[in-house]
Design an enzyme around this catalytic site. Structure first.
Site, PDB file in Angstrom:
ATOM      1  N   GLY A   1       0.854  -1.189   0.000  1.00 28.62           N
ATOM      2  CA  GLY A   1       0.000   0.000   0.000  1.00 28.62           C
ATOM      3  C   GLY A   1       0.890   1.240   0.000  1.00 28.62           C
ATOM      4  CB  ALA A   2       0.289   4.750   1.068  1.00 28.73           C
TER       5      ALA A   2
ATOM      6  CE  LYS B   1      -3.964 -10.645   3.452  1.00 33.17           C
ATOM      7  NZ  LYS B   1      -4.350 -10.918   4.847  1.00 33.17           N
TER       8      LYS B   1
ATOM      9  CD  GLN C   1     -15.037   6.644  -0.174  1.00 28.13           C
ATOM     10  OE1 GLN C   1     -15.584   7.495   0.524  1.00 28.13           O
ATOM     11  NE2 GLN C   1     -15.656   5.549  -0.573  1.00 28.13           N
ATOM     12  N   GLY C   2     -11.471  10.282   0.846  1.00 25.76           N
ATOM     13  CA  GLY C   2     -11.491  11.703   1.216  1.00 25.76           C
ATOM     14  C   GLY C   2     -10.259  12.445   0.748  1.00 25.76           C
TER      15      GLY C   2
ATOM     16  CD  GLU D   1     -11.588  14.253   4.828  1.00 23.49           C
ATOM     17  OE1 GLU D   1     -10.830  13.742   5.673  1.00 23.49           O
ATOM     18  OE2 GLU D   1     -11.719  13.797   3.679  1.00 23.49           O
TER      19      GLU D   1
ATOM     20  CG  HIS E   1     -15.628   6.488   8.545  1.00 23.15           C
ATOM     21  ND1 HIS E   1     -16.787   7.134   8.185  1.00 23.15           N
ATOM     22  CD2 HIS E   1     -14.617   7.179   7.961  1.00 23.15           C
ATOM     23  CE1 HIS E   1     -16.479   8.177   7.405  1.00 23.15           C
ATOM     24  NE2 HIS E   1     -15.165   8.227   7.264  1.00 23.15           N
TER      25      HIS E   1
ATOM     26  NE  ARG F   1     -12.895   9.869  10.303  1.00 24.92           N
ATOM     27  CZ  ARG F   1     -12.048   9.461   9.396  1.00 24.92           C
ATOM     28  NH1 ARG F   1     -11.273   8.426   9.636  1.00 24.92           N
ATOM     29  NH2 ARG F   1     -11.950  10.097   8.266  1.00 24.92           N
TER      30      ARG F   1
ATOM     31  CG  HIS G   1     -12.253   3.947   8.703  1.00 19.61           C
ATOM     32  ND1 HIS G   1     -12.514   3.592   7.406  1.00 19.61           N
ATOM     33  CD2 HIS G   1     -11.544   5.112   8.649  1.00 19.61           C
ATOM     34  CE1 HIS G   1     -11.982   4.506   6.591  1.00 19.61           C
ATOM     35  NE2 HIS G   1     -11.375   5.423   7.315  1.00 19.61           N
TER      36      HIS G   1
ATOM     37  CD  GLU H   1      -5.162   0.923   9.241  1.00 15.50           C
ATOM     38  OE1 GLU H   1      -5.307   1.265   8.045  1.00 15.50           O
ATOM     39  OE2 GLU H   1      -6.106   0.490   9.938  1.00 15.50           O
TER      40      GLU H   1
ATOM     41  NE  ARG I   1      -6.791   7.320  10.429  1.00 16.90           N
ATOM     42  CZ  ARG I   1      -7.466   7.614   9.323  1.00 16.90           C
ATOM     43  NH1 ARG I   1      -7.116   8.667   8.585  1.00 16.90           N
ATOM     44  NH2 ARG I   1      -8.475   6.862   8.930  1.00 16.90           N
TER      45      ARG I   1
ATOM     46  CG  LEU J   1      -4.238   8.125   2.215  1.00 17.64           C
ATOM     47  CD1 LEU J   1      -5.062   8.877   1.176  1.00 17.64           C
ATOM     48  CD2 LEU J   1      -3.822   6.756   1.677  1.00 17.64           C
TER      49      LEU J   1
HETATM   50  P1  FAD Z   1      -2.558  -0.866   3.054  1.00 17.52           P
HETATM   51  O1  FAD Z   1      -2.784   0.201   2.068  1.00 17.52           O
HETATM   52  O2  FAD Z   1      -3.748  -1.492   3.656  1.00 17.52           O
HETATM   53  O3  FAD Z   1      -1.636  -1.972   2.417  1.00 17.52           O
HETATM   54  C1  FAD Z   1      -1.399  -3.187   3.076  1.00 17.52           C
HETATM   55  C2  FAD Z   1      -0.620  -4.109   2.169  1.00 17.52           C
HETATM   56  O4  FAD Z   1      -0.168  -5.221   2.928  1.00 17.52           O
HETATM   57  C3  FAD Z   1      -1.403  -4.688   1.016  1.00 17.52           C
HETATM   58  O5  FAD Z   1      -0.575  -4.692  -0.119  1.00 17.52           O
HETATM   59  C4  FAD Z   1      -1.674  -6.134   1.444  1.00 17.52           C
HETATM   60  O6  FAD Z   1      -1.763  -7.044   0.365  1.00 17.52           O
HETATM   61  C5  FAD Z   1      -0.418  -6.415   2.232  1.00 17.52           C
HETATM   62  N1  FAD Z   1      -0.529  -7.517   3.187  1.00 17.52           N
HETATM   63  C6  FAD Z   1      -1.349  -7.624   4.255  1.00 17.52           C
HETATM   64  N2  FAD Z   1      -1.120  -8.791   4.891  1.00 17.52           N
HETATM   65  C7  FAD Z   1      -0.134  -9.415   4.213  1.00 17.52           C
HETATM   66  C8  FAD Z   1       0.536 -10.662   4.363  1.00 17.52           C
HETATM   67  N3  FAD Z   1       0.239 -11.539   5.331  1.00 17.52           N
HETATM   68  N4  FAD Z   1       1.486 -10.989   3.470  1.00 17.52           N
HETATM   69  C9  FAD Z   1       1.805 -10.155   2.447  1.00 17.52           C
HETATM   70  N5  FAD Z   1       1.210  -8.964   2.258  1.00 17.52           N
HETATM   71  C10 FAD Z   1       0.252  -8.612   3.135  1.00 17.52           C
HETATM   72  N6  FAD Z   1      -6.881   7.501   5.032  1.00 17.52           N
HETATM   73  C11 FAD Z   1      -6.617   8.771   4.658  1.00 17.52           C
HETATM   74  O7  FAD Z   1      -5.635   9.358   5.090  1.00 17.52           O
HETATM   75  N7  FAD Z   1      -7.450   9.396   3.765  1.00 17.52           N
HETATM   76  C12 FAD Z   1      -8.541   8.796   3.236  1.00 17.52           C
HETATM   77  O8  FAD Z   1      -9.255   9.379   2.431  1.00 17.52           O
HETATM   78  C13 FAD Z   1      -8.842   7.468   3.637  1.00 17.52           C
HETATM   79  N8  FAD Z   1      -9.932   6.822   3.170  1.00 17.52           N
HETATM   80  C14 FAD Z   1     -10.109   5.500   3.462  1.00 17.52           C
HETATM   81  C15 FAD Z   1     -11.165   4.805   2.884  1.00 17.52           C
HETATM   82  C16 FAD Z   1     -11.316   3.446   3.103  1.00 17.52           C
HETATM   83  C17 FAD Z   1     -12.455   2.695   2.455  1.00 17.52           C
HETATM   84  C18 FAD Z   1     -10.401   2.771   3.954  1.00 17.52           C
HETATM   85  C19 FAD Z   1     -10.540   1.303   4.206  1.00 17.52           C
HETATM   86  C20 FAD Z   1      -9.379   3.465   4.568  1.00 17.52           C
HETATM   87  C21 FAD Z   1      -9.223   4.822   4.336  1.00 17.52           C
HETATM   88  N9  FAD Z   1      -8.179   5.545   4.911  1.00 17.52           N
HETATM   89  C22 FAD Z   1      -7.950   6.837   4.536  1.00 17.52           C
HETATM   90  C23 FAD Z   1      -7.183   4.863   5.716  1.00 17.52           C
HETATM   91  C24 FAD Z   1      -5.967   4.575   4.836  1.00 17.52           C
HETATM   92  O9  FAD Z   1      -6.405   4.258   3.544  1.00 17.52           O
HETATM   93  C25 FAD Z   1      -5.136   3.420   5.369  1.00 17.52           C
HETATM   94  O10 FAD Z   1      -4.918   3.543   6.741  1.00 17.52           O
HETATM   95  C26 FAD Z   1      -3.796   3.408   4.648  1.00 17.52           C
HETATM   96  O11 FAD Z   1      -4.012   3.406   3.256  1.00 17.52           O
HETATM   97  C27 FAD Z   1      -2.977   2.225   5.074  1.00 17.52           C
HETATM   98  O12 FAD Z   1      -1.848   2.150   4.227  1.00 17.52           O
HETATM   99  P2  FAD Z   1      -0.788   0.994   4.462  1.00 17.52           P
HETATM  100  O13 FAD Z   1       0.204   1.122   3.391  1.00 17.52           O
HETATM  101  O14 FAD Z   1      -0.345   1.006   5.863  1.00 17.52           O
HETATM  102  O15 FAD Z   1      -1.652  -0.361   4.287  1.00 17.52           O
HETATM  103  C1  SIN Z   2     -13.004   9.413   4.486  1.00 19.67           C
HETATM  104  O1  SIN Z   2     -12.931   9.738   3.307  1.00 19.67           O
HETATM  105  O2  SIN Z   2     -13.946   9.690   5.233  1.00 19.67           O
HETATM  106  C2  SIN Z   2     -11.886   8.623   5.059  1.00 19.67           C
HETATM  107  C3  SIN Z   2     -10.841   9.531   5.461  1.00 19.67           C
HETATM  108  C4  SIN Z   2      -9.943   8.885   6.457  1.00 19.67           C
HETATM  109  O3  SIN Z   2     -10.138   7.746   6.837  1.00 19.67           O
HETATM  110  O4  SIN Z   2      -9.028   9.577   6.877  1.00 19.67           O
END
Ligand code: FAD
Ligand code: SIN
Length: 523
Positions: free
Chosen positions: A18-19, A40, A52-53, A118, A233, A279, A340, A364, A375, A381
């Site tokens: 992810g990010a 995964k 989204q946001g 927001e 959320h 929130r 969330h 995360e 948060r 992000l």
């Molecule tokens: P993720 O983006 O969740 O990536 C996790 C990665 O780990 C994935 O590639 C997955 O395949 C991999 N993985 C997991 N387990 C394993 C394993 N056992 N083996 C190998 N790989 C594995 N935050 C904001 O700041 N702004 C927003 O607008 C916002 N909107 C959101 C909307 C939704 C619907 C959701 C669910 C969340 C939102 N959030 C938002 C929160 C934010 O998107 C996440 O907290 C953030 O993207 C997490 O990034 P990350 O890279 O830590 O994990």
């Molecule tokens: C949202 O768009 O409401 C999600 C934003 C966030 O989780 O920070």
């Protein structure tokens, strides 16, 4: 039954794409060494993809880093680590600038960047892309950037099973891919596996969010912090048969109004910022209204805004709701809260170091302390990007001082006996128990009841399996125990952790709940 792995070597290993993971991979690519990113599922499947946001960053003319700092601390309800927050808000603008140099296209008004509002932000500071597809744009940009580095390779549909630790140092990870087990050794490992929303029966999170990294790190002896702090959320779609699709907080930022079952606006009775309160406050207000009116949902009313504006500003939400027969321009949308985000996670310092040597964490899965007890919207992000880069720099410095691993042992896994449990059934019961007993509102009695239920599945926590379902269930059970134990230890209410038996902050509330267990021989 026994399964034996084959062995693979790389210089740097990033678990998660992810990010946080992708930003870390780009940074590590700069070492010129071999970098492997393990995911995964398909490469884009992550919470980031569905964000989204937008992304909060102090870049507008009316904003300042110091104000973003203050808003983040205020939303965190007294539990943020100030040094981490300062790092986030100070490094945010440069990191987002870099993302734009790499091609990220955020929405504009004329030539200027468009900033949205927001909850709990005192300024308009949320950058967004194609209205409500910010995460997808960030993924597109990072994936494209990663592809320009020939020393980065990717392993998808590969589920990490456990970290390989010896002499208190993390040396690699065991991965299950198809019918194969691979043990992958590296100089340093960056954990970026995201959150654990799937622990709850109502969640906005994708199926990959099963807390794997949290559970693996805990089993490897890493310190866990504030795992009781789960953000719910306020507004996910509540339509029978539909998924709990998120209705972005940005909709309230554009004037969306929350109404109860009688059609009355209620947030003005709960907080001076009404729909834009933090929130945790909005979520609890919704629960109170649902209880008062014995209803399963409230409504998000956008009908005073024009259809043309809604289609342009929230194209993905507009279209998704229509597929479930809800026209957001014509009728208030039924919504209710859903799990969330995890504020807690694997404890790291401001440079991404966990308490296990060789293991770094970002995004995360980690607890840098930037979110405290609640948060601030759209800070996640930004956290993934800022701390993805930082943890990678620390991992690079650590790893480059070491030799590339050679040799390395194969891993033997004894496949455990499940004691007759139906794994799918356990998974859905576990999610229900967590929602009902360790959810938005908890108390000593509900936590005790959850504990009784979890004990029935103890055997499955020690039972090793190599299918994705088995791996995830074991991790969900481990994370459930950590959340439960942390919730028991925090006997008062703060931020997202709300105990109906101790509603206020009491003496000694300002502390972090930290759990650690001795690493055990895994295989
Ligand atoms: P993720 O983006 O969740 O990536 C996790 C990665 O780990 C994935 O590639 C997955 O395949 C991999 N993985 C997991 N387990 C394993 C394993 N056992 N083996 C190998 N790989 C594995 N935050 C904001 O700041 N702004 C927003 O607008 C916002 N909107 C959101 C909307 C939704 C619907 C959701 C669910 C969340 C939102 N959030 C938002 C929160 C934010 O998107 C996440 O907290 C953030 O993207 C997490 O990034 P990350 O890279 O830590 O994990
Ligand atoms: C949202 O768009 O409401 C999600 C934003 C966030 O989780 O920070």
């Amino acid at each position: 039954m026994e399964a034996v792995s084959r062995v693979k070597h790389t210089d740097f290993l990033v678990i998660g794409g992810g990010a946080a993971g992708l930003r870390a991979a780009v940074e590590l690519a700069g070492t010129g060494c071999k970098v492997l990113v393990v995911t995964k599922d398909r490469p884009v499947e992550s919470s980031t993809e569905y964000a989204q946001g937008g992304v909060a960053v102090a870049l507008s003319d009316e904003d300042e880093v110091a104000i973003h700092f203050r808003d983040t601390l205020r939303a965190g309800d007294g539990l943020c680590r100030a040094e981490s927050v300062r790092t986030l808000v100070e490094e945010g603008p440069e990191e987002i600038g870099r993302l734009m140099e790499w091609g990220a296209q955020f929405d504009r008004e004329g030539v200027k960047l468009a900033f949205a509002r927001e909850g709990a932000h005192s300024r308009r500071r949320i950058l967004h892309a194609r209205g409500d597809s910010t995460g997808r744009e960030i993924m597109r940009t990072l994936i494209r950037t990663v592809r320009t580095h020939r020393n980065v390779s990717r392993l998808s549909h590969a589920c990490s099973v456990d970290l390989v630790v010896s002499d208190k140092t993390c040396r690699g990870v065991l991965v299950s891919q198809g019918s194969e087990l691979v043990v992958c050794y590296a100089r340093a490992i960056v954990l970026a596996t995201g959150g654990a929303g799937q622990l709850y029966s109502r969640t906005t999170n994708p199926l990959v969010a099963t807390g794997d990294g949290m559970a693996m790190a805990y089993r490897a002896g890493a310190l866990m912090e504030d795992m009781e702090m789960v953000q719910f959320h306020p507004t996910s779609l509540y339509v029978p048969g539909a998924p709990q699709f998120l209705l972005s907080e940005a909709m309230r930022g554009e004037g969306g109004i929350l109404r109860n079952a009688r059609g009355e606006r209620f947030m003005t009775h709960y907080h001076e910022d009404a729909e834009l309160a933090p929130r945790d406050v909005v979520t609890r207000a919704i629960v109170s209204e649902m209880v008062r009116s014995r209803s399963r949902n409230v409504y998000l009313d956008m009908t005073h805004l024009s259809r043309e504006f809604l289609k342009r500003r929230f194209p993905r939400i507009y279209a998704t709701c229509l597929t479930y027969d809800v026209d957001i321009a014509d009728e208030p949308v039924p919504v209710s809260p859903a799990a969330h985000y995890f504020m807690g996670g694997v404890h790291t310092d401001v440079d991404g170091r966990t308490t296990v040597q060789g293991l770094f964490a970002a995004g995360e899965v980690a607890c840098t302390g930037v979110h405290g007890a609640n948060r601030l919207a759209s800070n996640s992000l930004l956290e993934g990007i800022v701390f993805g880069a930082r943890s990678a720099r620390t991992a690079a410095a650590y790893g480059l001082a070491k030799e590339r691993p050679r040799g390395g042992q194969k891993v033997r896994v004894i496949i455990g006996e499940r004691g007759g449990h139906d794994l799918d059934k356990v998974r859905s019961e576990l999610r229900r128990v967590m929602w009902d007993r360790v959810g938005i509102i908890r108390c000593a009695r509900s936590l005790e009841q959850a504990e009784e239920r979890l004990r029935r599945w103890d055997r499955l926590r020690t039972c090793q399996g190599v299918s994705r379902g088995e791996i995830e269930l074991r991790n969900l059970l481990d994370v459930a125990w950590i959340v439960l134990e942390s919730a028991k230890r925090r006997s008062n209410s703060v931020g997202a952790h709300y105990r109906s038996d101790h509603k206020g902050k009491e003496k000694g509330w300002k502390r972090h709940i930290r759990l650690q267990r001795a690493p055990e021989p895994l295989f």
